[in-house]
Design a protein around this motif. Sequence first.
Motif, short mmCIF file in Angstrom:
data_model
loop_
_atom_site.label_atom_id
_atom_site.label_comp_id
_atom_site.label_asym_id
_atom_site.label_seq_id
_atom_site.Cartn_x
_atom_site.Cartn_y
_atom_site.Cartn_z
N GLU A 177 44.89 42.67 36.27
CA GLU A 177 44.61 41.53 37.12
C GLU A 177 45.72 41.20 38.12
N LEU A 217 45.60 43.83 40.82
CA LEU A 217 44.40 43.59 41.62
C LEU A 217 44.66 42.51 42.67
N ASN A 261 36.61 41.14 39.07
CA ASN A 261 37.23 42.46 38.93
C ASN A 261 36.12 43.50 38.77
#
Length: 593
Positions: free
Chosen positions: A283, A286, A190
């Motif tokens: 997350e 993403l 990330n």
Amino acid sequence: MKYFRSHILVCVDPECLKKGAHEVMDAIQDELVAQGLIDEVQVLETSRIGDCSQGPEIMVYPEGVHYGGLTVDDVPFLVEEHFLKGRIAKKFIIETEKAKDEELSAPTPKEMRVVLRNCGKIDPENIEDYIAEDGYQAVAKVLTSMTPDDVIDVMLKSGERGRGGAGFPTGKKWSFARASTETPKYTVCNADEGDPGAFMNRRVLEGDPHAVLEGMIIAGYTIGSNQGYIYCRAEYPVAVHTLNIAIEQARSLGLLGKNILGTGFDFDLEVRMGAGAFVCGEETALMASIEGKRGEPRPRPPFPAVKGLFAKPTNINNVESYANVPQIILKGADWYSSLGTEKSKGTKTFALAGDLKKPGLVEVPLGITLRELVYDVGGGIKDDKGFKAAQIGGPMGGCLPSKYLDLPVDYESLISAGAMMGSGGLIVLDDETCMVDIARYFMDFTQDESCGKCTPCRVGTRRILEILQNICDGKGKDGDIETLEYLCKEINAASLCGLGQGAPNPVISTLKHFRNEYEAHIYDKRCPAKVCKALIHYSITDGVCTGCTVCARNCPVNAISGERRQTHVIDPDICIRCGICAQVCNFNAVEVK
């Protein structure tokens, strides 16, 4: 690949830039060309070298000589003396100050570089520079002499916690992904750094990309993954460019791709760019973006370790988390766990911003106090004003007043104080800051970045922003504080992802610590910090005003009237509160309330 006999690191921290660092850097390069040394001496930008008080500062390796106070006119002499004659230019040397008290002479330094150890020291586009600094030795050690369980054991003993904000133990996260039996598995970085004022990950990606690649290779081996993705925002074009070069170089040396180092382990990487949505730092959003879908979070469980990218087991860590891994493997769990505190191990990078004398990127052991960060590392408050608060943890963090200056900066202490570590953004606010306006600013950011998927975040943040805007505009009313508290509680409890759950935090913390400012805005119709224009009142003091007419002549809306040599008057209905009258008055006759 080029090899250089010397490297010149030029500090490009904001303080050195203001003193002409880029101009000195250009002059050095021009002089090296003129002297025929450009192929022997490499010039690189770096973050802070010293305290920037004698900027522009440069460091010359391999000698390790620290020069400062340079001007463009000094460059020809410096290049001739140091690089042609081989003599240290003593008049530019920065002498290290002796410790002035016991605290400053303590063996543990205020700054300690682990993640940033190579930034500015190596050429990020030259893999051989990284290898010369023990690069990829950790990969070799892991692939040839350690089992995945051995790696997990080291990571657990090291105590490293994810640096993306949540602080979940890295070793435990890896063990969950390893325990998943479904294949294929994915390793994700990330790098979607979206907090206002934060640039920690960007610096690592641009200055030491191979450290991140090496950490991801080790993670891939540990969890049983053969494919990784680095999700980096498109606003970081230099980072994306540097990453792609690093990946190609690692492939060319057999450090990525098939049969890495002849061990039979396959692992490859790909950079995926995000469009800049803040929510994609979460997350699950993403992963949706990598899959080509709209960047929206999804409910958990299942967690990524069970069902993540492309519905397969996935491990996600951020840039700083992966960059720590090679050093942990090489130096051992005991070394890393000796840094920091009992529950918060290691170092942390912080982007110091706001009203500081020395803003910039730093790395310090966890457990350092907020006071040390602000005054010893950051140089104190700009213009010697008073400290009012530190906003730490990004848009979902909290504002800590001066009573928390001696608070240790670690995961547990910050949460107990109503803030959070976040990814490492720290904005220092002086005593002329309006905390209601600060809460409004961060709520404006989070409301604008809401993906809109869940009602509490989509509607709730807009409603909070409307109330805060009304308060700053002088339209606050009785009951607004109670409504804000209710909305913050409900949004925090009912939102789908961390963005919505954390969005009320700046409001919660400012209500807790600066409630009197809210009350002054609502009930007294005044802004104590004199920031909110609608609540500022300008008047001219009778007996002080000389009737010079300077204020009236400079008023852009003709709100000031009066005869020469007579006290002037400001019409509050016409005044736009621009403050020009106070700026131009030579007799301090304009009073601001």
